[in-house]
Design a protein around this motif. Structure first.
Motif, PDB file in Angstrom:
ATOM      1  N   THR A 226       0.693 -73.196  44.459  1.00 45.68           N
ATOM      2  CA  THR A 226       1.243 -74.226  45.320  1.00 45.68           C
ATOM      3  C   THR A 226       0.936 -73.849  46.762  1.00 45.68           C
ATOM      4  O   THR A 226       1.284 -72.742  47.182  1.00 45.68           O
ATOM      5  N   PRO A 227       0.275 -74.713  47.519  1.00 50.36           N
ATOM      6  CA  PRO A 227      -0.057 -74.360  48.905  1.00 50.36           C
ATOM      7  C   PRO A 227       1.180 -73.990  49.706  1.00 50.36           C
ATOM      8  O   PRO A 227       2.263 -74.546  49.501  1.00 50.36           O
ATOM      9  N   HIS A 228       1.024 -73.042  50.621  1.00 48.47           N
ATOM     10  CA  HIS A 228       2.143 -72.618  51.459  1.00 48.47           C
ATOM     11  C   HIS A 228       2.640 -73.800  52.286  1.00 48.47           C
ATOM     12  O   HIS A 228       1.856 -74.503  52.918  1.00 48.47           O
ATOM     13  N   SER A 229       3.938 -73.970  52.311  1.00 49.34           N
ATOM     14  CA  SER A 229       4.530 -74.981  53.179  1.00 49.34           C
ATOM     15  C   SER A 229       4.622 -74.428  54.592  1.00 49.34           C
ATOM     16  O   SER A 229       4.500 -73.224  54.837  1.00 49.34           O
ATOM     17  N   ARG A 230       4.856 -75.299  55.538  1.00 49.42           N
ATOM     18  CA  ARG A 230       5.002 -74.872  56.933  1.00 49.42           C
ATOM     19  C   ARG A 230       6.189 -73.927  57.090  1.00 49.42           C
ATOM     20  O   ARG A 230       6.116 -72.938  57.817  1.00 49.42           O
ATOM     21  N   ILE A 231       7.284 -74.209  56.397  1.00 54.06           N
ATOM     22  CA  ILE A 231       8.456 -73.355  56.525  1.00 54.06           C
ATOM     23  C   ILE A 231       8.203 -71.984  55.900  1.00 54.06           C
ATOM     24  O   ILE A 231       8.640 -70.955  56.409  1.00 54.06           O
ATOM     25  N   ARG A 232       7.454 -71.951  54.776  1.00 54.94           N
ATOM     26  CA  ARG A 232       7.156 -70.659  54.141  1.00 54.94           C
ATOM     27  C   ARG A 232       6.241 -69.828  55.044  1.00 54.94           C
ATOM     28  O   ARG A 232       6.418 -68.616  55.181  1.00 54.94           O
ATOM     29  N   ARG A 233       5.272 -70.475  55.691  1.00 53.28           N
ATOM     30  CA  ARG A 233       4.415 -69.754  56.620  1.00 53.28           C
ATOM     31  C   ARG A 233       5.224 -69.234  57.814  1.00 53.28           C
ATOM     32  O   ARG A 233       4.986 -68.126  58.317  1.00 53.28           O
ATOM     33  N   ALA A 234       6.164 -70.038  58.284  1.00 52.77           N
ATOM     34  CA  ALA A 234       6.986 -69.619  59.427  1.00 52.77           C
ATOM     35  C   ALA A 234       7.847 -68.420  59.060  1.00 52.77           C
ATOM     36  O   ALA A 234       7.976 -67.470  59.841  1.00 52.77           O
ATOM     37  N   ILE A 235       8.451 -68.461  57.866  1.00 55.08           N
ATOM     38  CA  ILE A 235       9.279 -67.339  57.421  1.00 55.08           C
ATOM     39  C   ILE A 235       8.436 -66.074  57.320  1.00 55.08           C
ATOM     40  O   ILE A 235       8.832 -64.998  57.794  1.00 55.08           O
ATOM     41  N   ALA A 236       7.265 -66.196  56.727  1.00 55.25           N
ATOM     42  CA  ALA A 236       6.402 -65.031  56.564  1.00 55.25           C
ATOM     43  C   ALA A 236       5.996 -64.448  57.918  1.00 55.25           C
ATOM     44  O   ALA A 236       6.029 -63.226  58.122  1.00 55.25           O
ATOM     45  N   ALA A 237       5.623 -65.315  58.848  1.00 52.31           N
ATOM     46  CA  ALA A 237       5.163 -64.834  60.156  1.00 52.31           C
ATOM     47  C   ALA A 237       6.288 -64.166  60.932  1.00 52.31           C
ATOM     48  O   ALA A 237       6.114 -63.088  61.512  1.00 52.31           O
ATOM     49  N   ARG A 238       7.478 -64.801  60.942  1.00 50.24           N
ATOM     50  CA  ARG A 238       8.580 -64.267  61.741  1.00 50.24           C
ATOM     51  C   ARG A 238       9.093 -62.944  61.178  1.00 50.24           C
ATOM     52  O   ARG A 238       9.365 -62.000  61.934  1.00 50.24           O
ATOM     53  N   LEU A 239       9.237 -62.848  59.864  1.00 50.61           N
ATOM     54  CA  LEU A 239       9.775 -61.625  59.293  1.00 50.61           C
ATOM     55  C   LEU A 239       8.755 -60.489  59.321  1.00 50.61           C
ATOM     56  O   LEU A 239       9.119 -59.319  59.497  1.00 50.61           O
ATOM     57  N   ALA A 240       7.479 -60.813  59.163  1.00 52.03           N
ATOM     58  CA  ALA A 240       6.457 -59.779  59.303  1.00 52.03           C
ATOM     59  C   ALA A 240       6.430 -59.259  60.737  1.00 52.03           C
ATOM     60  O   ALA A 240       6.319 -58.046  60.970  1.00 52.03           O
ATOM     61  N   GLU A 241       6.562 -60.169  61.707  1.00 50.44           N
ATOM     62  CA  GLU A 241       6.623 -59.757  63.106  1.00 50.44           C
ATOM     63  C   GLU A 241       7.842 -58.878  63.356  1.00 50.44           C
ATOM     64  O   GLU A 241       7.767 -57.872  64.069  1.00 50.44           O
ATOM     65  N   SER A 242       8.984 -59.256  62.757  1.00 47.52           N
ATOM     66  CA  SER A 242      10.206 -58.473  62.943  1.00 47.52           C
ATOM     67  C   SER A 242      10.040 -57.050  62.432  1.00 47.52           C
ATOM     68  O   SER A 242      10.408 -56.080  63.100  1.00 47.52           O
ATOM     69  N   LYS A 243       9.467 -56.914  61.234  1.00 42.77           N
ATOM     70  CA  LYS A 243       9.289 -55.584  60.661  1.00 42.77           C
ATOM     71  C   LYS A 243       8.283 -54.748  61.466  1.00 42.77           C
ATOM     72  O   LYS A 243       8.396 -53.526  61.556  1.00 42.77           O
ATOM     73  N   ARG A 244       7.269 -55.415  62.034  1.00 41.67           N
ATOM     74  CA  ARG A 244       6.258 -54.698  62.810  1.00 41.67           C
ATOM     75  C   ARG A 244       6.792 -54.233  64.157  1.00 41.67           C
ATOM     76  O   ARG A 244       6.495 -53.131  64.607  1.00 41.67           O
ATOM     77  N   THR A 245       7.561 -55.095  64.819  1.00 40.80           N
ATOM     78  CA  THR A 245       7.902 -54.847  66.222  1.00 40.80           C
ATOM     79  C   THR A 245       9.310 -54.319  66.437  1.00 40.80           C
ATOM     80  O   THR A 245       9.562 -53.647  67.433  1.00 40.80           O
ATOM     81  N   ALA A 246      10.259 -54.641  65.558  1.00 41.52           N
ATOM     82  CA  ALA A 246      11.649 -54.222  65.760  1.00 41.52           C
ATOM     83  C   ALA A 246      11.941 -52.980  64.920  1.00 41.52           C
ATOM     84  O   ALA A 246      11.906 -53.044  63.685  1.00 41.52           O
ATOM     85  N   PRO A 247      12.224 -51.835  65.558  1.00 37.60           N
ATOM     86  CA  PRO A 247      12.571 -50.629  64.792  1.00 37.60           C
ATOM     87  C   PRO A 247      13.952 -50.772  64.151  1.00 37.60           C
ATOM     88  O   PRO A 247      14.973 -50.674  64.827  1.00 37.60           O
ATOM     89  N   HIS A 248      13.966 -51.020  62.852  1.00 33.33           N
ATOM     90  CA  HIS A 248      15.223 -51.238  62.139  1.00 33.33           C
ATOM     91  C   HIS A 248      15.922 -49.916  61.856  1.00 33.33           C
ATOM     92  O   HIS A 248      15.285 -48.925  61.500  1.00 33.33           O
ATOM     93  N   PHE A 249      17.245 -49.909  61.991  1.00 37.67           N
ATOM     94  CA  PHE A 249      18.047 -48.860  61.360  1.00 37.67           C
ATOM     95  C   PHE A 249      19.254 -49.529  60.706  1.00 37.67           C
ATOM     96  O   PHE A 249      19.600 -50.664  61.034  1.00 37.67           O
ATOM     97  N   TYR A 250      19.869 -48.837  59.771  1.00 38.60           N
ATOM     98  CA  TYR A 250      20.827 -49.486  58.873  1.00 38.60           C
ATOM     99  C   TYR A 250      22.148 -48.715  58.828  1.00 38.60           C
ATOM    100  O   TYR A 250      22.162 -47.486  58.783  1.00 38.60           O
ATOM    101  N   LEU A 251      23.242 -49.472  58.840  1.00 38.07           N
ATOM    102  CA  LEU A 251      24.579 -48.919  58.662  1.00 38.07           C
ATOM    103  C   LEU A 251      25.224 -49.613  57.470  1.00 38.07           C
ATOM    104  O   LEU A 251      25.156 -50.855  57.359  1.00 38.07           O
ATOM    105  N   ARG A 252      25.844 -48.835  56.609  1.00 36.46           N
ATOM    106  CA  ARG A 252      26.497 -49.390  55.427  1.00 36.46           C
ATOM    107  C   ARG A 252      27.984 -49.096  55.460  1.00 36.46           C
ATOM    108  O   ARG A 252      28.397 -48.008  55.887  1.00 36.46           O
ATOM    109  N   GLY A 253      28.763 -50.058  55.023  1.00 40.72           N
ATOM    110  CA  GLY A 253      30.210 -49.877  55.005  1.00 40.72           C
ATOM    111  C   GLY A 253      30.838 -50.577  53.821  1.00 40.72           C
ATOM    112  O   GLY A 253      30.242 -51.493  53.233  1.00 40.72           O
ATOM    113  N   THR A 254      32.041 -50.150  53.454  1.00 37.16           N
ATOM    114  CA  THR A 254      32.791 -50.753  52.352  1.00 37.16           C
ATOM    115  C   THR A 254      34.184 -51.084  52.851  1.00 37.16           C
ATOM    116  O   THR A 254      34.842 -50.250  53.488  1.00 37.16           O
ATOM    117  N   ALA A 255      34.638 -52.299  52.584  1.00 39.49           N
ATOM    118  CA  ALA A 255      35.954 -52.750  53.039  1.00 39.49           C
ATOM    119  C   ALA A 255      36.810 -53.179  51.855  1.00 39.49           C
ATOM    120  O   ALA A 255      36.305 -53.776  50.895  1.00 39.49           O
TER     121      ALA A 255
END
Length: 446
Positions: A226-255
């Motif tokens: 199924t050809p990529h939709s515009r929204i699927r391309r947008a999601i892929a581009a934005r999240l790939a950019e986020s992973k490339r450029t934003a240094p992620h770190f993670y905190l976990r908690g339980t409430a």
């Protein structure tokens, strides 16, 4: 006086948009604030409203065409105005290549178009050509997008019945023909199989886009494309950019969420508005941003931008893909107002009717997979936000209370943080504040 209506930039940094449909036909008048056209961006469907009374003199772009921002899409005039010589008017306005505007396919591949025209003995009329350059049948009207989709699906456009004006073939006609072709292929394949067999593991089917039309599917015996939709391309581009450029770190908690569930039951007891756990989580996150304002920031090239109002994005799953509408002023909203806004966003997201401005802004996204039984997960930050909170399911587990083992209801959350604008200590303070609010939820209502 006649003037050009151009494709507006309804989304920041958008290069193009799809003209989904005309609300006003040629030579038809419209009033100020009337919707002239509807355009489709990567994540939303946007209505183009008239700034003043007028008339559509000529539409330059067919429905379903992808148009670059700033390109002409129509000629509009004052009420009652008519134009005798449209070509001369367009030339005076600097829109000399009218055909390039009307047919984006020619603009994309002018050399190929000219070659086809020469081989046919003249301009392409949309029909098929016999040897000698004579048309094989009547002219076939089809939008450029419909022609491209038909080629992708391997279906001659001449074989597709058109439902548009004057029998014009539009996107939905191609999609319907492709669906029929795929169904026929599946029926033929099923007829050759003596017994049921497991479905292939390499099938990847995604919805076509925010217009909620069936996807154009190309299938054979081993897979489905199924050809990529515009929204699927947008999601892929934005999240790939986020992973490339934003240094992620993670905190976990339980409430412990026993008190939160009790508060929800009390609020819903006899009430007409049914408040969800996610609504209370959103309020808790907004309150935590108020108490730890250093988290209410985003990273820009020149500065760390801090906001006074708390705007939170909520992740909404739709058949077309994930969208994140923003609750503006969530810190000032009541719980019932949050519930009403969340329901409105979710309903309109599923039909592709969110406005572009409702998808922009915010500093934190809240994404909840608890309703699917997911206990814990980590999410990718939605740029330009500084963080995203992933919320898991509320589950009964053994807990220690005053040195005794008891059964309690707990919920695990993971905060993904962009280390550029937010340091670990700030994020840890925010997490501690958020967990305390969830465990003592009366403070959420303060």
């Amino acid at each position: 006086m006649a003037r050009i209506l151009r494709m507006p930039e309804v989304a920041a940094n958008a290069a193009e948009a799809v003209l989904q449909g005309w609300s006003v036909t040629e030579n038809s008048p419209f009033a100020a604030s009337d919707v002239i056209a509807t355009i489709e961006t990567e994540k939303a469907v946007v209505d183009v409203e008239a700034e003043a009374d007028g008339v559509i003199v000529k539409t330059l772009v067919p429905e379903g065409a992808a148009v670059e921002v700033g390109d002409p899409i129509a000629v509009i005039g004052d009420p009652g105005e008519k134009v005798d010589n449209l070509d001369a008017l367009l030339a005076d306005m600097g829109v000399a290549a009218a055909e390039a505007v009307k047919d984006p396919e020619r603009r994309e591949a002018p050399d190929a178009a000219r070659t086809a025209e020469q081989a046919a003995g003249g301009p392409d009329t949309g029909g098929t050509a016999r040897s000698g350059g004579h048309a094989a049948g009547p002219r076939i009207f089809a939008s450029p997008l419909a022609r491209r989709l038909a080629r992708q699906a391997g279906i001659p456009v001449e074989e597709i019945p058109g439902s548009g004006p004057n029998g014009r073939v539009v996107r939905k006609d191609v999609e319907a023909a492709a669906a029929r072709k795929a169904a026929e292929a599946a029926d033929r394949e099923a007829a050759t199989i003596p017994s049921p067999t497991p479905a292939p593991t390499n099938v990847a089917v995604r919805a076509h886009g925010p217009a909620l039309a069936p996807a154009v599917v190309v299938a054979d015996r081993t897979h489905t494309d199924t050809p990529h939709s515009r929204i699927r391309r947008a999601i892929a581009a934005r999240l790939a950019e986020s992973k490339r450029t934003a240094p992620h770190f993670y905190l976990r908690g339980t409430a412990r969420v026993d008190k939160l569930l009790d508060l929800r039951r009390q609020l819903n007891d006899g009430g007409t508005t049914k408040i969800s756990v996610n609504d209370l989580v959103l309020k808790a996150a907004a309150r935590a941003h108020t108490l730890v304002p250093a988290m209410n920031v985003i990273w820009t090239q020149d500065a760390i931008r801090q906001f006074t109002s708390v705007d939170l994005a909520m992740a909404v799953a739709t058949p077309q893909g994930l969208v994140t509408p923003v609750l503006r002023g969530a810190d000032r909203m009541t719980v019932t107002a949050v519930t009403a806004t969340v329901k409105d966003y979710a309903d309109r997201a599923k039909t592709g009717r969110l406005r572009q401005d409702e998808l922009e802004g915010g500093t934190l996204t809240v994404t909840n997979l608890g309703m699917y039984g997911t206990e814990e997960f980590a999410a990718i930050i939605n740029p330009p936000h500084a963080a995203i909170l992933a919320v898991g399911a509320a589950r009964q587990e053994p807990v220690v209370e005053d040195g005794e083992l008891k059964v309690g209801t707990t919920m695990r959350v993971t905060l993904s943080v962009d280390h550029r604008p937010v340091d670990g200590v700030v994020a840890a303070e925010w997490m501690r504040t958020f967990l305390a609010l969830v465990e003592n939820p009366v403070q959420i209502l303060a």
